[in-house]
Design a protein around this motif. Structure first.
Motif, mmCIF file in Angstrom:
data_model
loop_
_atom_site.group_PDB
_atom_site.id
_atom_site.type_symbol
_atom_site.label_atom_id
_atom_site.label_comp_id
_atom_site.label_asym_id
_atom_site.label_seq_id
_atom_site.Cartn_x
_atom_site.Cartn_y
_atom_site.Cartn_z
ATOM 1 N N ASN A 64 9.876 75.098 100.013
ATOM 2 C CA ASN A 64 10.576 75.079 98.959
ATOM 3 C C ASN A 64 11.688 74.965 98.187
ATOM 4 O O ASN A 64 12.221 74.640 97.350
ATOM 5 C CB ASN A 64 10.105 76.218 98.358
ATOM 6 N N GLY A 65 12.453 74.745 99.505
ATOM 7 C CA GLY A 65 13.783 74.539 99.783
ATOM 8 C C GLY A 65 14.957 76.115 99.752
ATOM 9 O O GLY A 65 15.742 75.926 99.937
ATOM 10 N N LYS A 66 14.193 76.699 100.222
ATOM 11 C CA LYS A 66 14.353 78.445 100.542
ATOM 12 C C LYS A 66 15.223 78.139 102.175
ATOM 13 O O LYS A 66 14.716 77.785 102.780
ATOM 14 C CB LYS A 66 13.433 79.785 99.990
ATOM 15 N N LEU A 67 16.235 79.340 101.997
ATOM 16 C CA LEU A 67 17.204 78.809 103.185
ATOM 17 C C LEU A 67 16.648 80.279 104.288
ATOM 18 O O LEU A 67 16.332 81.777 103.659
ATOM 19 C CB LEU A 67 18.205 79.286 102.718
ATOM 20 N N TYR B 266 19.373 86.261 109.075
ATOM 21 C CA TYR B 266 17.844 85.379 109.145
ATOM 22 C C TYR B 266 17.612 86.354 107.288
ATOM 23 O O TYR B 266 18.580 87.303 107.812
ATOM 24 C CB TYR B 266 16.898 86.380 109.674
ATOM 25 N N LYS B 267 17.363 85.632 106.227
ATOM 26 C CA LYS B 267 17.237 85.909 105.092
ATOM 27 C C LYS B 267 16.357 87.008 105.076
ATOM 28 O O LYS B 267 16.265 87.683 104.298
ATOM 29 C CB LYS B 267 16.641 85.251 104.186
ATOM 30 N N GLY B 268 15.303 87.453 106.105
ATOM 31 C CA GLY B 268 14.141 88.744 105.565
ATOM 32 C C GLY B 268 13.555 88.766 107.101
ATOM 33 O O GLY B 268 14.015 88.113 107.807
ATOM 34 N N ALA B 269 13.538 90.576 107.110
ATOM 35 C CA ALA B 269 12.720 90.884 108.378
ATOM 36 C C ALA B 269 11.450 90.240 109.066
ATOM 37 O O ALA B 269 9.681 90.516 108.693
ATOM 38 C CB ALA B 269 12.640 92.586 108.631
ATOM 39 N N THR B 270 11.843 88.674 108.593
ATOM 40 C CA THR B 270 10.169 88.000 108.981
ATOM 41 C C THR B 270 10.140 87.423 110.036
ATOM 42 O O THR B 270 11.230 86.674 110.365
ATOM 43 C CB THR B 270 9.361 87.561 108.084
ATOM 44 N N TYR C 183 9.343 92.179 114.069
ATOM 45 C CA TYR C 183 10.602 92.327 113.851
ATOM 46 C C TYR C 183 11.659 91.790 113.240
ATOM 47 O O TYR C 183 11.718 91.051 113.033
ATOM 48 C CB TYR C 183 11.165 93.302 115.218
ATOM 49 N N ASP C 184 12.240 93.098 112.812
ATOM 50 C CA ASP C 184 14.055 92.388 111.871
ATOM 51 C C ASP C 184 14.079 91.132 112.807
ATOM 52 O O ASP C 184 15.097 91.508 114.315
ATOM 53 C CB ASP C 184 14.339 93.128 111.270
#
Length: 641
Positions: free
Chosen positions: A59-62, A148-152, A273-274
């Motif tokens: 969806n174009g999200k970084l 990284y934008k999130g821990a995923t 992990y993050d």
């Protein structure tokens, strides 16, 4: 005659003289390289490292980007530090670390600058840049840090770290230098050439003290760094994070695929992990902590873990039986003379009901008919030809081979054939009683979660699949890998899928997965319970939805969680609803799954040996910091993710 020869000789020497004169003119006037070398005391060649390409979701999200940071370089022969303790306090390091870093830099070169400290933030740089002028031999260089934008998605994205000596020696083209960063795992590794960009070069003038005096020749010889290409993935980051939350305090995998394209929507390896944890200058320390964690968060389960598929494999058995003509949609079997027990229901009259009730005797008989091509009067002898037919049919579903996903270390799993059993029992000394456990997805067959998600996609497509892939296009031109557009056929006719899909719908509506069905969405699914020698069985569920126009196919594996309908099916159906409607209606089910803790059922293996110091040095180039042994609070920290 002699006169002509004289002109030839004169012409030859004149040509040689002209070549020498032209070469001198080129070297002294046209070629700047020797001029630069001769002016090395006043002209400095600066390599500009480009930003790595960024990674986006569908969806174009970084998802992944770069944060500007500063590296501190050292030239050992210039170093003059009168007060070492004060210097260490300024940089926040121990004296022993200072000594080790200086020693490592000197071993590389006493006259060339090399890395001393990496990835100082803008705030750190601002606080110490004025003080560092008191210490000769040190200089700052702009750099960047993966953020990284999130821990995923840690194992899917992978990580970058300092290039090892072995990697430097093996590179095919002289691109990397010591202390450069390179993708080591995941997407960062597979798409390294696209992500790394192109280096730039600047020539700057400086005085004898190294003070910058401007660009040499107005910068006309400079080349600009070109940033790496951006990657566009099929990942839905919102669904990915939701799937992570459902897999909290669980060990296992989630793989969701868009059937019509093969794009990966979500890929969870739990516990995770993050990824920012390995994107700091404390890489060695953090990597070692992850490596020692008994739940193996560095192990990418979707593509590397091997399980028995359990009852989910019955779907493929039914499809092969229908295609081979040994059964019809209305073929029925009783439980008589079957060595495999079943649930509390009488004989099964159709394929659809066999799937709905996951009837073991039914698929025992289907498998026997496939192996003996309906000639089942004598099943005490081996049927090598029948097993080979079965093996070839199953392999077209991607079982027992690499699918070719754009991730490293994909495991093949195991799909036994005649040679396999000949090796175990002796040539033609095995019989049906040695292999009938294959009929219900047990025995010697091993698959990865990725392959079972792909099986769900095959059934959703009624007979074909596209190679599952994380990245669907590269760069501003959105270049697509042609390998990901090839349609792979299973050889099973589309009409043979209908009774199997009918049974899968029945399993969700009123069968083994009925407790987690989603109102308003027709889901076709199949539970599986994979036998496990260490503790409770593994819970498995594969599904796709909507049935008439599939947009998502999914496989969920939860280790040591018991039956497929108790853990894996609710997780899969919640993810399906979230993806298709962007909301959840069954809040009670969602809360129950999020609170469920199946990690307590996992029987942990012996802890791994500590990472060798030379391994850490290869990854980061600095000595390994001493670490305490893992403690319960450290384990709980990983469980949060």
């Amino acid at each position: 005659m002699l006169e002509n020869r004289r002109f030839v000789i004169i012409g030859f020497f004149a040509l040689i003289g002209f070549i020498y004169l032209f070469r001198l003119f080129y070297l002294q006037v046209l070629d700047e390289s020797y001029s630069i070398e001769s002016s090395s005391n006043s002209i400095k060649r600066v390599i500009e490292v480009p930003f790595r390409g960024q990674i986006y979701d569908r969806n174009g999200k970084l998802i992944v980007y770069n944060t500007p940071v500063y590296d501190l370089l050292v030239t050992p022969y210039k170093v003059k530090v009168d007060d070492t303790l004060r210097f260490c306090r300024v940089l926040g390091i121990e004296k022993r670390e200072f000594d080790s870093l200086i020693t490592a830099a000197s071993a590389y070169s006493r006259v060339k600058p090399s890395l001393f400290l990496r990835q100082l933030s803008k705030e750190d740089f601002a606080s110490i840049q004025d003080i560092m002028v008191d210490y000769s031999g040190f200089e700052f260089a702009k750099s960047s840090m993966r953020t990284y934008k999130g821990a995923t998605l840690a194992n899917t994205l992978g990580y970058v770290s300092e290039i090892s000596k072995k990697q430097l020696e093996k590179q095919e083209e002289p691109y990397y230098r010591q202390s450069d960063y390179i993708g080591q795992t995941g997407i960062e590794k597979i798409y390294e050439n696209e992500l790394r960009g192109k280096r730039g070069t600047k020539f700057v003038m400086q005085n004898v003290s190294g003070v910058y005096k401007g660009a040499w020749k107005g910068g006309e010889l400079d080349t600009m760094a070109v940033a790496g290409a951006n990657l566009y993935s099929g990942i839905d980051i919102d669904i990915q994070q939701y799937a992570d939350s459902l897999m909290m305090n669980k060990v296992g995998s989630v793989v969701a695929i868009e059937p019509k394209t093969g794009q990966i929507i979500s890929m969870v390896s739990a516990p995770t992990y993050d990824p920012n944890f390995l994107a700091t200058r404390h890489f060695s320390k953090n990597y070692t902590a992850l490596y020692r964690n008994p739940y193996k968060p560095l192990f990418n389960r979707p593509v590397m873990a091997s399980y028995r598929p359990g009852s989910t494999f019955k779907l493929i058995q039914a499809l092969i039986g229908l295609q081979e003509g040994v059964i019809t949609p209305n073929s029925g079997f009783t439980h008589a003379n079957c060595p495999i027990g079943c649930h509390n229901h009488p004989g099964t009259p159709t394929v659809a009901l066999g799937v709905t009730h996951s009837c073991n005797p039914y698929f025992y008989n289907v498998f026997r008919r496939i192996i003996y091509n309906n000639k089942i009067s004598n099943t005490f002898k081996a049927s090598a030809a029948g097993l080979d037919v079965w093996h070839d049919r199953i392999s077209k579903f991607g079982i027992g081979q690499q699918l070719g996903i754009d991730l490293p270390s994909e495991r093949k799993g195991n799909l036994p054939d005649k040679k396999y059993y000949d090796k175990i029992y002796g040539e033609n000394r095995w019989k049906f009683s040695n292999i009938y456990s294959l009929s219900i997805g047990e025995g010697e067959i091993l698959i990865t979660p990725l392959k079972m998600a792909n099986v769900a996609a095959i059934i959703a497509n009624r007979g074909y699949y596209y190679t599952p892939h994380v990245i669907h296009s590269v760069g501003e031109s959105r270049t697509v890998n042609p390998d990901f557009t090839v349609r792979h056929e299973t050889g099973v006719a589309p009409h043979n899928f209908e009774p199997v899909i009918e049974g899968m719908v029945g399993a969700v509506e009123g069968g083994t997965a009925r407790r987690s069905k989603v109102e308003g969405i027709e889901i076709a699914g199949k539970t599986g319970t994979s036998q496990n020698k260490r503790g409770m069985d593994h819970s498995i569920f594969i599904a796709f939805a909507p049935v008439d126009d599939p947009k998502i196919a999914i496989a969920v594996f939860v280790e040591n969680a018991g039956a497929g309908g108790s853990a894996a099916a609710p997780i899969a159906n919640l993810i399906i609803e979230k993806y298709l409607t962007r909301k959840i209606t069954n809040k009670a089910l969602e809360e129950r799954i999020m609170k469920a803790d199946f990690m307590k059922n996992v029987i942990l293996p012996a802890p791994p040996k500590p990472v060798a110091k030379d391994t850490v040095k290869r990854r980061q180039g600095i000595p390994m910091a001493p670490l305490e042994k893992p403690i319960p609070s450290e384990i709980n920290w990983f469980k949060r993710f």
